[in-house]
Structures are given as C-alpha cells and as structure tokens.
Write an enzyme that holds these catalytic residues in place. Structure first.
Site, mmCIF file in Angstrom:
data_model
loop_
_atom_site.group_PDB
_atom_site.id
_atom_site.type_symbol
_atom_site.label_atom_id
_atom_site.label_comp_id
_atom_site.label_asym_id
_atom_site.label_seq_id
_atom_site.Cartn_x
_atom_site.Cartn_y
_atom_site.Cartn_z
ATOM 1 N N GLU A 1 0.728 -1.086 -0.149
ATOM 2 C CA GLU A 1 0.091 -0.315 0.038
ATOM 3 C C GLU A 1 0.750 1.551 0.211
ATOM 4 O O GLU A 1 -0.029 2.632 -0.901
ATOM 5 C CB GLU A 1 -0.987 0.098 1.313
ATOM 6 C CG GLU A 1 -2.396 -1.119 1.128
ATOM 7 C CD GLU A 1 -2.870 -1.133 -0.095
ATOM 8 O OE1 GLU A 1 -2.980 0.435 -0.686
ATOM 9 O OE2 GLU A 1 -2.935 -1.944 -1.094
ATOM 10 N N SER B 1 19.289 -8.564 -9.454
ATOM 11 C CA SER B 1 17.602 -8.992 -9.925
ATOM 12 C C SER B 1 17.659 -9.824 -11.515
ATOM 13 O O SER B 1 16.879 -10.599 -11.215
ATOM 14 C CB SER B 1 17.777 -7.337 -10.598
ATOM 15 O OG SER B 1 17.570 -6.214 -9.442
#
Lengths: 363, 475
Positions: free
Chosen positions: B128, B214
C-alpha cells in the site's frame, strides 16, 4: 631435469580424475639463465600463489588434465589435485557464476576463459555479479576473483576469436583491468591480481605466451608484485610519446628503433593497467614530448586510445604541439585470410608514420 | 582397455566373453598383417563380435553405460504418472492419516506462525505504501509465507542463503528486524545497503543471506560456488538457493544443476513453483501434457471446462529434471509448512552429510501481483486469485493445525495481528523520516580502497554542490 612421462591414453577413458596419480610432473622451472617466457611467468605466478594461500584455486575448460588449452596451467593439477584445479563442463556462464559464488564465500578463484571472446557468454556474471556486488551490497560482499585468458587478435582465427575487450571491461566501475606485455608484467601483475580483493580482468595475448623476456632475480622472487594502476616507461625519449598495451608494446618499441634512425627519440609507455588508467604517467610524458601517438589493436570507436586522448586533451592541452594520433585495428570484424588480417591490424610501419606525422615529418 | 570389462554387470562371465571378442579382434589384426587386407580383417572383426547375441554386448562408449536393445523405443516425454507431491496436512490443516509429523514443538510452531503473520502484515502495508507513492517499488510474498518460513526454520544459521527476491520470510526468520527491512525500502542512511539498491533487495552478511540481485537465476551458480567453498572448508553447512518456475528456464539453472552434481556440492535448489513468471503461466514455461489431469478437471469442476480446454496442462514441473542431472529430488506441497519443514530438514542432512545437491520443487501459488509494476488481473481471473488468497492461504492452514493442538487461540490471533500491524507501521514511519544516505557514501565500496580518481570526482562534486542551491544534495 627428467622429461615427464605422460599417459596420453588416459584421456580416452570416461572418468579422468582417478588417473591423475599416474601422470608424473614435468619439471616446470623456467628456462635457465635470466630469460623467461610469458607462459612460464604466468604458470609460476599461479603456482606460487596457490602454494602460499590455500584459498586460491583455478577453474576453467581444459585447465587440469589437458594442462591448459595454452599450457598456462601446466603441472598444476598434478601438484595441487582436482580440488584446486577444476576442469569444468562447457558453460562459461555456469563456471563464471560458480567462481563468483565461491569468491562471495571467501575463496579466491582464478577463472580461465579459453579466450575472452567466450567470456561474452559469461559477461553478465562478470559485470552484474562480480563488478557491482561490493557496491550494491553496501560493502558487505567482496569478490576477490581473477578472470584471465587470451584477449585480442591471434593469427588467423577469424572474427569470433580476435576481439579485444580492453575497452569494454575498462569502462566498468568495480573492475580492475590489466594487460601485461612482458614476462615481468605477467608475473607481477598476476600475483597482484590474485592478491587483490577486487575482481580483476587479466587480459593476456596468445602470441606473447611463447616469447622470452629477460627477468631479474627480483622478478623471480615469490613475493614480487607490480602495482595495479601504474604504467611503465619502457623506453625513454624526448620527441614523441607512444602509448600501447599488450602485444602493441613490442610493436611500439620496434617502431621507436625505426624512428631513432631518423633522429626521432620516441618515449614508449607500456600502459600495463587499463583500469585504473595511469593518467599521471601518460600526461607527464606528453608534457615532456608535446606529441602523442596512442596505439591499440582493438576497434577505434570508444577504444582505450579514445580515453587516453580525452585524458591528455583535458589535462595537457596547452602542451600539445600536434593533434593526437590514434592507431587502432580496422573498424570491421576480423577477417581470416592472412593478407586481410594483416591489413586490419596496426603494423610497425603505421606507428612509425603516425609518429612522423605528429612530428611534422610526413603527411 | 583391460579395465572396461570389469566395470560391466555380471563381470566374470562377460569379462570372458568380451575379452574373447577382443582376442578375435587381435587375431584378425594379425591375419591382416599376414594377408595385408584391411577390409577382410575388418569383416573378420565385425563377424566375430556378431557371433554373440546383441543383448550380451554392453554399451561401452565413454558417454554412458547401458545394455543394448534391439527394440527401437522412444522414451515418452511424460511419465505415466506425475511425480507425487509430499504433504502432511490437508487443506484444512489436519494431519493426514499415516503422516509422520516432524518434531515441531509448540514454541517452534508458534515462532513460525508469528513470522508468517509478520511477513504477511509487512507485505500488505508496504504494498500500500508503494501505491501511495511513499516508496518506489515493492514485491510481496503473499501465498508463499509457509514456504519461506518453514524452509528457513529447517536450516541452521551457518547455511548460506542465495535468494531470488521472493524470500523475505527467510531473512525475517533469521532475525532481520522490521526496521532493517523498512530502512532498505526507504533507502535511508540507516539501511544496510547504503541506498545502493532498489527496495526489497535485502542482504545481510551477518545472517548469511546474500544480497538480492535482480537478474534471474544468477544466484544458482553462485550458490554452487559457495557450496564448493563450504565443502573445501569442511563446514557443517550447505548453500540454499531459491528460484521460481520461471527461473528454471534460465541457462544458469542448467549450468548450476549440472555443476552441483558433477562437483558434488552441498547445495539445496528450492524451486518455488508458484504457477506464474510475471504473466507467463507454468504451462507456457515448460512443456508437457497430462491428459489425466485434463480429464479430471472436466469431470469434477465443470465451471473450469472451457478454461482448460483452451490450455495445455503444464508438464511435470521442475522436479523431473533432477534425475536428468543425477540429482536427488522431491516435490512437496509448498503451502504445507510441516511438509516443507520436513523435506528441507531431510534434504539438508543429505547435502551436508553426503556432499550432494538436492532439488526440492515446492508447489505453491503467487497470490500477489508479480510486483507493484504488475497488474495480474490482466492475465488471470479475480476469482482464481481470491480462491488462493482465502481458501488456500497457507498461513491460515498452519494456524488451524496450531489451534488443533491448542497452541493458538482466537485471542492470540487478534493480539498478534494488532501488534504486528502497529510494529510495521511504526517501522515504516520511522524509516520514512530518516535522512537519505550522505554524499560521502556515493563513491565508497566500488573498490576495496577508494581510488584516486574517485576521490577527485568526489571533491569536484562537493565543490559543485557548495556553489549551488542546497536542494542538490544534503551533507
């Protein structure tokens, strides 16, 4: 010195490791006298560092049983065993990643690429896993690894075996990049690279492996190292500076001999280190001679010479009496035919002509 | 040549036979020398070998050892049955009949549950926060909490972890604090990473958790290399690496598995097969088709009839590849904390004691989007997501088992959820307020010692900053 007994039949059996004990060691002491080949210089450097530090190990294709594709790792498997000299399956990406992981864990791998052309299959691990990790981990994970192997043109091996990678690796922060020329360079820089806590790309040259160079007893000392980041003035001069690295140093020295006949005293700088680049030595020389010829075998655009030019132009602009001359390989994939290959690579005459142009002695 | 016959099955008899054929070869060669005809001698050699029936001869090529056969039979791409999936608890958290519950006492179980809840809470709140623009990026572990925490609980702190990026629970189990997580996400000066990496790229040398990187699957060969290091140092520890169903397609997966088996490296390969690699479903990631599965769906759940007619069912996952590399492997229900705990414990023992790699395929489901850069409703139905989020929630499943043992209650749940929420929000607010990293950390850690060119660059930069508006950079 007894010649070694080599069981060549052992290579045809499926499990090669169990047969190492049957192969006796060829005496590897370098040639007597004060000469040493680059190959022996590299071999003795690896040998001594492995003896001194049990964390150092070698991995690559054909480095063990085959004694090295170019025999640089000759005798090491017999001496240190298969735990420290690893013959790998054919996967550059795989064994480079594994080497990096071993370095993360605290070992000191020396990863051999049969040529740096094949290292392109592993370049993600070299850059993203090795070069950047110390920085990205906030200083928690260091990568004391050495990537070594032949770089640049050999003789008649075509485009996929002839590329020079000095400029590509040289642009990458986090890596150190060195290019030895002589046996002294090879020994000193490789020992320094193995001891260095940062990842080092060690660019050799296949055609130099068999060349003999004089070495002093100091060079033969097991603790002999050369600082990474320092160039060497191979020959002093006053009229024009010639910078070169690897095989081109030999060409530059021969060009200097030619130029001396015409009364031009050339100063030849062996860069030794591409990253960090020894800008001080280069600029100090140009501030003495006022003229520069930068030489490399690789492609011209974004090459090492471009960086040398930029440095001199930025720091010694007022000292230059002539535009900087760049000699590089032709801007093409390397052709195979011997005549075409010769035309595509810098020759001694090219360096001589460029120096004369810089000295306003010719067009 | 003399050694080879001894390596064959039923050695003595075959040795005689084989050497018999070799003897004829030698004899025919000497005949050739007398008569000088190569073709005739070759015929002789072939004929003398052909005197024996084909199935008496053994494959003696260097690449493999097997019997010959005169029946041409292709190996089918799929086994008759998919590899069964090990589980201990059913979907409602009840121990299945005949299951052997691992030694998980109440304190361990409750600690595992605490960590799962804290992870779930952290994920929801920080997701959020990204949506609100407070951090730039986030990636959740929703649906994989049991896999994260239970696998971590089965390891020791000396085992080195090489994560992909969806294993924050492993780090949380090991003791990374909520503050440390939050500091990294907000890339403030207190963060371990000195603001060098995107959010969720955690790492801790102290906790043996290698900094998340990554590129997909690069951690697999790293883990093998590290395992090799542990083996050389004779440590009572293994390397553990996590990756997804998508990661198994990378070239690094192949090299790492092959190498680990050849080098005999003590490494666990934990595949989180969660069904999706961003939008690529597992059935497009790897090949194979199970008509049995297809039929079952048609018969029992007609609402899925059309969906599955259009899809190929996925092949038999990643676990079947283990055998191809000569690696011990197992498929486990990744949403069953007890099964994961037991399988990883056993695998770890095998790896450390016998110096062998093990492949564990943990079946699970990625409930969240791939990351905050993804909206998975574009490629899967909301009903599917809701089903796995609620009915198949692994945290709830484990909680039910705890409750059945009277180790957990509704009050405990309310208290934990409330406390976790408060702690996470507090950590977030603290982290958000802290300063960003100083300029002095811009150039450090590129090399072991700061090189002169970077000192010069820093000096130039400081000079520029001092002459320009303060908004450029603090301290």
């Amino acid at each position: 010195m007894l010649p070694g007994i080599v069981r060549s039949s052992s290579r045809h059996l499926p499990c090669r490791r169990s047969l190492t004990k049957w192969m006796s060691v060829r005496n590897l002491a370098a040639a007597s006298g004060d000469q040493m080949t680059v190959r022996d210089a590299l071999n003795s450097a690896i040998d001594e560092e492995m003896a001194a530090d049990p964390k150092v190990f070698v991995m690559g294709e054909e480095v063990g049983e085959y004694q090295g594709a170019y025999k640089v790792t000759k005798g090491l498997l017999q001496k240190y065993g298969p735990d420290r000299v690893l013959d790998t399956p054919i996967t550059e990406a795989g064994f480079t990643g594994i080497g990096v992981g071993a370095a993360f864990q605290g070992l000191k791998p020396i990863v051999e690429f049969m040529t740096f052309n094949f290292a392109m299959q592993a370049i993600d691990h070299i850059i993203n896993s090795a070069a950047k990790t110390y920085y990205m981990s906030g200083g928690q994970i260091s990568v004391p690894i050495v990537f070594r192997g032949p770089n640049g043109a050999a003789a008649g091996v075509g485009a996929q075996h002839s590329q020079c990678f000095a400029a590509w690796y040289g642009s990458c922060p986090g890596l150190k990049v060195v290019t030895p020329y002589s046996a002294e360079d090879a020994r000193g820089l490789l020992k320094a690279a193995i001891r260095d806590p940062d990842p080092v790309v060690f660019l050799e040259n296949e055609l130099l492996y068999g060349e003999n160079f004089p070495v002093s007893s100091q060079v033969r000392d097991p603790n002999f190292t050369l600082p990474i980041g320092k160039a060497k003035v191979e020959r002093e001069g006053t009229d024009v500076t010639i910078t070169a690295f690897s095989k081109m140093v030999g060409f530059a020295l021969k060009a200097a001999d030619e130029l001396a006949k015409d009364g031009i005293k050339a100063e030849v700088i062996n860069l030794r280190s591409i990253r960090p680049l020894d800008r001080e030595t280069i600029n100090a020389s140009v501030r003495k001679t006022y003229r520069l010829v930068a030489v490399e075998e690789g492609w011209p655009q974004h090459g090492v010479c471009a960086e040398v030019c930029a440095s001199v132009q930025e720091e010694s602009f007022d000292y230059l009496d002539a535009p900087i001359e760049r000699i590089s390989g032709a801007d093409i994939p390397m052709p195979y035919a011997a005549n075409l290959e010769r035309l595509a690579l810098p020759q001694i005459e090219d360096i001589v002509r460029a120096a004369k142009r810089a000295c306003y002695r010719s067009k | 040549m003399g050694l080879l016959p001894l390596l064959l099955r039923g050695a003595p008899k075959r040795f005689l036979r084989a050497s018999g054929s070799y003897r004829s070869l030698y004899e025919s060669n000497s005949r050739r020398r007398r008569h000088g005809t190569d073709a005739a001698a070759a015929d002789q050699a072939v004929n003398s070998r052909a005197d024996h029936r084909p199935d008496d001869q053994m494959l003696d090529f260097p690449g493999a050892k097997a019997a010959f056969t005169s029946r041409m039979e292709f190996i089918s791409p799929n086994a008759a049955e998919a590899v069964p999936c090990f589980r201990i608890l059913d979907d409602l958290g009840r121990a299945l009949d005949g299951s052997d519950i691992p030694e998980v006492d109440s304190s361990l179980a409750v600690k595992m549950y605490h960590t799962m809840v804290r992870l779930q809470t952290f994920d929801s709140i920080f997701y959020e926060a990204q949506r609100q623009g407070r951090i730039s990026f986030y990636l959740t572990n929703i649906g994989e909490e049991a896999l994260n925490v239970a696998s971590a609980a089965a390891l020791t702190k000396d085992d080195v972890v090489f994560p992909q990026y969806r294993e924050h629970g492993v780090l949380m189990w090991r003791g990374f604090t909520l503050d440390e997580f939050a500091n990294q996400c907000f890339s403030n000066e207190a963060g371990h990473g000195k603001g060098r990496q995107m959010p969720i790229h955690y790492g801790s040398e102290k906790l043996n958790y290698f900094t998340i990187s990554s590129p997909i699957a690069t951690q697999l060969p790293h883990a093998v290399g590290a395992a090799y290091g542990l083996k050389m140092d004779r440590k009572n520890a293994c390397a553990v690496t996590y990756f997804g169903d998508g990661g198994s397609s990378e070239g690094d997966f192949h090299a790492a598995c092959n190498f680990a088996a050849v080098l005999e490296a003590p490494v666990l390969f934990v595949c989180r097969n969660n069904g999706y690699a961003i939008s690529t479903p597992a059935c497009e990631q790897y090949k194979g088709k199970h008509s049995i599965q297809l039929l079952a769906f048609v018969l029992t759940t007609s609402q899925y009839f059309f969906l599955f007619l259009n899809f190929d069912a996925p092949g038999d996952g990643i676990v079947v590849r283990g055998r191809g590399y000569g690696m011990t492997s197992i498929r486990v229900d990744g949403n069953d904390a007890l099964a994961v705990f037991k399988a990883v414990s056993a695998a770890r023992k095998l790896a450390v004691e016998q110096s062998k790699p093990v492949l564990i395929e943990a079946m699970t489901y990625r409930v969240g989007h791939h990351s905050t850069s993804d909206d998975s409703t574009k490629y899967r139905s909301g009903e599917e997501i809701a089903h796995w989020r609620s009915v198949r929630d692994p945290v709830l499943r484990f909680r039910r088992w705890l409750e059945s043992n009277a180790w957990w209650s509704v009050e405990d749940e309310k208290e934990l959820r409330g406390a976790a929420r408060k702690e996470v929000i507090s950590a977030m607010n603290q982290a958000e307020k802290k300063n960003k990293p100083p300029l002095s950390e811009l150039f450090t850690d590129v090399y072991d010692t700061l090189p002169r060119n970077l000192l010069e660059q820093e000096a130039t930069l400081r000079d520029t900053v001092s002459k320009n508006p303060p908004s450029l950079a603090p301290h």
